[in-house]
Design an enzyme around this catalytic site. Structure first.
Site, PDB file in Angstrom:
ATOM      1  N   ASP A 126       0.753  -1.197  -0.021  1.00 27.33           N
ATOM      2  CA  ASP A 126      -0.090   0.002   0.058  1.00 27.33           C
ATOM      3  C   ASP A 126       0.751   1.152  -0.016  1.00 27.33           C
ATOM      4  OD1 ASP A 126      -2.580   1.284   0.342  1.00 27.33           O
ATOM      5  OD2 ASP A 126      -2.134   1.815   2.223  1.00 27.33           O
ATOM      6  N   CYS A 186     -22.577  -6.830  -1.559  1.00 30.13           N
ATOM      7  CA  CYS A 186     -21.759  -5.796  -1.085  1.00 30.13           C
ATOM      8  C   CYS A 186     -22.215  -4.374  -1.591  1.00 30.13           C
ATOM      9  CB  CYS A 186     -20.362  -5.806  -1.580  1.00 30.13           C
ATOM     10  SG  CYS A 186     -20.395  -6.033  -3.561  1.00 30.13           S
ATOM     11  N   CYS A 190     -23.735  -1.498   1.433  1.00 29.15           N
ATOM     12  CA  CYS A 190     -22.956  -0.098   1.608  1.00 29.15           C
ATOM     13  C   CYS A 190     -23.951   0.811   2.233  1.00 29.15           C
ATOM     14  CB  CYS A 190     -22.411   0.282   0.307  1.00 29.15           C
ATOM     15  SG  CYS A 190     -21.637   2.124   0.546  1.00 29.15           S
ATOM     16  N   CYS A 206     -17.661   6.865   0.597  1.00 27.15           N
ATOM     17  CA  CYS A 206     -17.154   5.925   1.132  1.00 27.15           C
ATOM     18  C   CYS A 206     -16.901   6.160   2.584  1.00 27.15           C
ATOM     19  CB  CYS A 206     -16.033   5.133   0.398  1.00 27.15           C
ATOM     20  SG  CYS A 206     -15.326   3.562   1.282  1.00 27.15           S
TER      21      CYS A 206
HETATM   22  C1  B12 Z   1      -7.203   4.890  -2.430  1.00 30.67           C
HETATM   23  C2  B12 Z   1      -7.320   3.733  -1.890  1.00 30.67           C
HETATM   24  C3  B12 Z   1      -8.656   3.581  -1.034  1.00 30.67           C
HETATM   25  C4  B12 Z   1      -9.739   4.621  -1.174  1.00 30.67           C
HETATM   26  C5  B12 Z   1     -10.531   4.529  -2.508  1.00 30.67           C
HETATM   27  C6  B12 Z   1     -10.873   2.980  -2.606  1.00 30.67           C
HETATM   28  C7  B12 Z   1     -10.921   2.270  -4.069  1.00 30.67           C
HETATM   29  N1  B12 Z   1     -11.711   1.373  -4.275  1.00 30.67           N
HETATM   30  O1  B12 Z   1     -10.258   2.820  -4.844  1.00 30.67           O
HETATM   31  C8  B12 Z   1     -10.559   4.697   0.002  1.00 30.67           C
HETATM   32  C9  B12 Z   1     -10.267   5.432   1.268  1.00 30.67           C
HETATM   33  C10 B12 Z   1     -12.182   4.857   0.098  1.00 30.67           C
HETATM   34  C11 B12 Z   1     -10.184   3.151   0.560  1.00 30.67           C
HETATM   35  C12 B12 Z   1     -11.078   2.199   1.455  1.00 30.67           C
HETATM   36  C13 B12 Z   1     -10.878   0.907   1.797  1.00 30.67           C
HETATM   37  N2  B12 Z   1      -9.616   0.454   1.610  1.00 30.67           N
HETATM   38 CO1  B12 Z   1      -8.278   0.943   0.436  1.00 30.67          CO
HETATM   39  N3  B12 Z   1      -6.740   1.433  -1.025  1.00 30.67           N
HETATM   40  C14 B12 Z   1      -6.459   2.640  -1.709  1.00 30.67           C
HETATM   41  C15 B12 Z   1      -5.289   2.497  -2.417  1.00 30.67           C
HETATM   42  C16 B12 Z   1      -4.167   3.257  -1.984  1.00 30.67           C
HETATM   43  C17 B12 Z   1      -5.308   2.750  -4.082  1.00 30.67           C
HETATM   44  C18 B12 Z   1      -6.446   2.117  -4.645  1.00 30.67           C
HETATM   45  C19 B12 Z   1      -6.739   2.641  -5.906  1.00 30.67           C
HETATM   46  O2  B12 Z   1      -5.742   2.679  -6.866  1.00 30.67           O
HETATM   47  N4  B12 Z   1      -7.868   3.156  -6.341  1.00 30.67           N
HETATM   48  C20 B12 Z   1      -8.144   3.622  -7.769  1.00 30.67           C
HETATM   49  C21 B12 Z   1      -9.484   3.384  -8.294  1.00 30.67           C
HETATM   50  C22 B12 Z   1      -9.725   3.832  -9.771  1.00 30.67           C
HETATM   51  O3  B12 Z   1      -9.877   2.177  -8.034  1.00 30.67           O
HETATM   52  P1  B12 Z   1     -11.309   1.691  -8.243  1.00 30.67           P
HETATM   53  O4  B12 Z   1     -12.435   2.636  -8.175  1.00 30.67           O
HETATM   54  O5  B12 Z   1     -11.545   0.463  -7.316  1.00 30.67           O
HETATM   55  O6  B12 Z   1     -11.331   0.850  -9.790  1.00 30.67           O
HETATM   56  C23 B12 Z   1     -10.401  -0.214 -10.141  1.00 30.67           C
HETATM   57  C24 B12 Z   1     -11.062  -1.594 -10.283  1.00 30.67           C
HETATM   58  O7  B12 Z   1     -12.346  -1.399  -9.663  1.00 30.67           O
HETATM   59  C25 B12 Z   1     -11.309  -1.412 -11.647  1.00 30.67           C
HETATM   60  N5  B12 Z   1     -12.611  -1.012 -12.315  1.00 30.67           N
HETATM   61  C26 B12 Z   1     -13.100   0.170 -12.106  1.00 30.67           C
HETATM   62  N6  B12 Z   1     -14.241   0.408 -12.913  1.00 30.67           N
HETATM   63  C27 B12 Z   1     -14.436  -0.837 -13.461  1.00 30.67           C
HETATM   64  C28 B12 Z   1     -15.613  -1.205 -14.140  1.00 30.67           C
HETATM   65  C29 B12 Z   1     -15.647  -2.539 -14.653  1.00 30.67           C
HETATM   66  C30 B12 Z   1     -16.939  -2.722 -15.381  1.00 30.67           C
HETATM   67  C31 B12 Z   1     -14.481  -3.100 -14.422  1.00 30.67           C
HETATM   68  C32 B12 Z   1     -14.660  -4.673 -14.773  1.00 30.67           C
HETATM   69  C33 B12 Z   1     -13.675  -3.107 -13.462  1.00 30.67           C
HETATM   70  C34 B12 Z   1     -13.424  -1.528 -13.044  1.00 30.67           C
HETATM   71  O8  B12 Z   1     -10.284  -0.608 -12.299  1.00 30.67           O
HETATM   72  C35 B12 Z   1      -9.934   0.329 -11.537  1.00 30.67           C
HETATM   73  C36 B12 Z   1      -8.458   0.548 -11.632  1.00 30.67           C
HETATM   74  O9  B12 Z   1      -7.599  -0.275 -10.674  1.00 30.67           O
HETATM   75  C37 B12 Z   1      -4.940   1.024  -2.377  1.00 30.67           C
HETATM   76  C38 B12 Z   1      -3.693   0.462  -2.408  1.00 30.67           C
HETATM   77  C39 B12 Z   1      -2.981   0.410  -3.841  1.00 30.67           C
HETATM   78  N7  B12 Z   1      -1.869   0.899  -4.035  1.00 30.67           N
HETATM   79  O10 B12 Z   1      -3.741  -0.277  -4.771  1.00 30.67           O
HETATM   80  C40 B12 Z   1      -5.884   0.397  -1.056  1.00 30.67           C
HETATM   81  C41 B12 Z   1      -6.602  -0.821  -0.971  1.00 30.67           C
HETATM   82  C42 B12 Z   1      -7.289  -1.058  -2.170  1.00 30.67           C
HETATM   83  N8  B12 Z   1      -7.540  -0.642   0.298  1.00 30.67           N
HETATM   84  C43 B12 Z   1      -7.402  -1.612   0.893  1.00 30.67           C
HETATM   85  C44 B12 Z   1      -8.392  -1.645   2.066  1.00 30.67           C
HETATM   86  C45 B12 Z   1      -8.197  -2.939   2.948  1.00 30.67           C
HETATM   87  C46 B12 Z   1      -9.427  -0.888   2.320  1.00 30.67           C
HETATM   88  C47 B12 Z   1     -10.621  -0.895   3.038  1.00 30.67           C
HETATM   89  C48 B12 Z   1     -11.400  -2.288   3.314  1.00 30.67           C
HETATM   90  C49 B12 Z   1     -10.412  -0.484   4.422  1.00 30.67           C
HETATM   91  C50 B12 Z   1     -11.524  -0.119   5.715  1.00 30.67           C
HETATM   92  N9  B12 Z   1     -11.959  -1.351   6.199  1.00 30.67           N
HETATM   93  O11 B12 Z   1     -12.128   0.803   5.743  1.00 30.67           O
HETATM   94  C51 B12 Z   1     -11.511   0.085   2.339  1.00 30.67           C
HETATM   95  C52 B12 Z   1     -12.666  -0.658   1.448  1.00 30.67           C
HETATM   96  C53 B12 Z   1     -13.411   0.349   0.573  1.00 30.67           C
HETATM   97  C54 B12 Z   1     -13.812  -0.196  -0.776  1.00 30.67           C
HETATM   98  N10 B12 Z   1     -15.003  -0.907  -0.838  1.00 30.67           N
HETATM   99  O12 B12 Z   1     -13.013  -0.161  -1.701  1.00 30.67           O
HETATM  100  C55 B12 Z   1      -6.529  -2.918   0.447  1.00 30.67           C
HETATM  101  C56 B12 Z   1      -7.652  -3.962  -0.074  1.00 30.67           C
HETATM  102  C57 B12 Z   1      -7.073  -5.382  -0.056  1.00 30.67           C
HETATM  103  C58 B12 Z   1      -8.016  -6.174  -1.103  1.00 30.67           C
HETATM  104  N11 B12 Z   1      -8.455  -7.393  -0.391  1.00 30.67           N
HETATM  105  O13 B12 Z   1      -8.220  -5.676  -2.091  1.00 30.67           O
HETATM  106  C59 B12 Z   1      -5.553  -2.197  -0.353  1.00 30.67           C
HETATM  107  C60 B12 Z   1      -5.255  -3.109  -1.671  1.00 30.67           C
HETATM  108  C61 B12 Z   1      -4.508  -1.799   0.465  1.00 30.67           C
HETATM  109  C62 B12 Z   1      -3.611  -3.084   0.721  1.00 30.67           C
HETATM  110  N12 B12 Z   1      -2.181  -2.935   0.191  1.00 30.67           N
HETATM  111  O14 B12 Z   1      -3.954  -4.025   1.134  1.00 30.67           O
HETATM  112  N13 B12 Z   1      -9.147   2.723  -0.090  1.00 30.67           N
END
Ligand code: B12
Length: 345
Positions: A126, A186, A190, A206
């Site tokens: 992370d 899920c 939320c 969130c």
């Molecule tokens: C910023 C961040 C957050 C932000 C934004 C979360 C998010 N979903 O992006 C906030 C603060 C909200 C957050 C919350 C949490 N986080 Co966080 N977070 C991060 C971080 C630093 C970056 C994530 C990122 O790049 N986001 C960018 C956006 C674009 O991502 P996205 O919206 O999910 O979209 C991606 C995919 O879903 C996909 N996608 C998007 N649209 C579409 C559409 C279709 C049709 C498809 C197929 C795919 C797709 O592509 C996107 C590009 O990656 C990572 C660590 C890392 N470097 O990866 C940890 C990380 C994701 N977090 C983590 C955790 C544990 C959490 C929480 C559970 C903590 C908690 N209990 O409160 C929550 C979960 C909330 C949730 N439902 O995501 C863990 C998750 C572990 C895992 N099993 O995946 C990570 C990986 C850290 C780690 N090293 O363990 N987090």
């Protein structure tokens, strides 16, 4: 070579270890769109290094392979009790960035040793500009669920992700495919409807973002849905049926901080800066600082509607930190409103 790295990773306590190339993740365009739409809120750091985030070769020039790792964590589910707060499971441990650093350093050194002179490796948990979940899916560690977190068929979704980028060439594993099917538990779970469509999270809604990353005032319309959560939220993760395969948290278990299973909100609100640092030392909550955590405590107390919190909130309303004082004043108004309505009723 591959099986030796995997074996070493398991010996060090990781639950899974899979390999992928250092090519940009296929989902990279989604990051661009997400940022353009402003769904990252105040997390400007995500936009600052977006270029690197989608291209591991900009992080480590010459990288050939990414070793992706999972470490399970666990803590009991908590039920709402008046004046007790809820902390996300991951944060009821010592900070995972610190706990996982040591085994990652060791595994990284092992890979360099296997590769011989000239091999370079960088480890992250992370902590780096990587799309960790997408890389892990391509490595076959699990799949990105509709809640946007990685789900493993062997471990469920209570897992941290970590990676080692290396110039060593290792044959990649087979990517995992999505296995959510028609399940949308899920999304329904939320409390703030932050998952606006499958795989799409609006971080600005969130609770994890609102209680951890947001530095300023929590939007008033979202405060009631936060309930008594004071740090992070687990509702979307807890709803996932794949958690029946969850495993014991080997690496994290010795670092559990059980005192945060049911913290007393009124007591937390009385902490001064020194008291806060002492109580939260070593946990991820320390990074949100006293001002952020006590802001959340005020919201949680307002949502419990319990008049016994009023004296503590009145003291907090005069706190030198304006963020805390503002949220305390709002909480007092809410509780007084509720008590008046109850008295009339
Ligand atoms: C910023 C961040 C957050 C932000 C934004 C979360 C998010 N979903 O992006 C906030 C603060 C909200 C957050 C919350 C949490 N986080 Co966080 N977070 C991060 C971080 C630093 C970056 C994530 C990122 O790049 N986001 C960018 C956006 C674009 O991502 P996205 O919206 O999910 O979209 C991606 C995919 O879903 C996909 N996608 C998007 N649209 C579409 C559409 C279709 C049709 C498809 C197929 C795919 C797709 O592509 C996107 C590009 O990656 C990572 C660590 C890392 N470097 O990866 C940890 C990380 C994701 N977090 C983590 C955790 C544990 C959490 C929480 C559970 C903590 C908690 N209990 O409160 C929550 C979960 C909330 C949730 N439902 O995501 C863990 C998750 C572990 C895992 N099993 O995946 C990570 C990986 C850290 C780690 N090293 O363990 N987090």
């Amino acid at each position: 070579m591959k099986s030796r790295i995997e074996q070493r990773a398991l010996e060090l306590g990781f639950h899974a270890c899979k390999f992928t190339t250092a090519a940009p993740p296929e989902s990279a365009p989604h990051l661009d769109r997400w940022l353009t739409e402003g769904r990252h809120g105040e997390m400007a750091w995500l936009a600052r290094n977006a270029q690197k985030r989608v291209d591991p070769n900009l992080v480590l020039p010459g990288a050939k392979c990414i070793v992706t790792l999972a470490a399970a964590y666990d803590a009991p589910a908590t039920s709402p009790v008046p004046n007790q707060g809820v902390v996300a499971r991951y944060a009821r441990h010592a900070d995972y960035h610190d706990v996982l650093a040591e085994p990652l350093k060791q595994l990284s050194a092992y890979i360099d040793q296997l590769g011989g002179a000239g091999t370079r490796s960088l480890w992250y948990v992370d902590t780096g500009p990587l799309l960790e979940r997408d890389l892990a899916q391509r490595a076959g560690l699990g799949f990105v669920g509709k809640h946007t977190n990685l789900i493993s068929r062997e471990l469920g979704n209570w897992i941290f992700l970590a990676e080692i980028l290396t110039t060593l060439e290792v044959e990649p594993d087979v990517p995992e495919k999505n296995r959510c099917g028609s399940c949308s538990r899920c999304i329904t779970a939320c409390p703030t409807q932050a998952i606006t469509a499958p795989f799409q999270l609006d971080a600005r809604r969130c609770i994890s973002y609102l209680t951890i990353e947001l530095k300023g005032s929590i939007p008033v319309d979202l405060r009631p849905a936060i309930g008594n959560r004071i740090y992070g939220c687990d509702d979307c993760l807890a709803a996932c049926p794949w958690n029946r395969f969850a495993k014991e948290a080997r690496l994290m278990k010795p670092h559990r901080r059980a005192e945060f299973d049911a913290p007393n909100l009124i007591e937390l609100l009385s902490l001064d800066t020194a008291g806060f640092k002492e109580r939260f030392a070593g946990t991820p909550m320390l990074r949100t600082k006293r001002r952020g955590v006590l802001r959340n405590v005020c919201v949680a107390l307002a949502n419990t509607g319990d008049a016994s919190a009023l004296p503590a909130l009145r003291r907090a309303a005069t706190d030198p930190e304006p963020l805390i004082a503002e949220h305390a004043r709002w909480a007092i108004e809410r509780i007084e409103e509720v008590t008046t309505t109850r008295a009339k009723g």
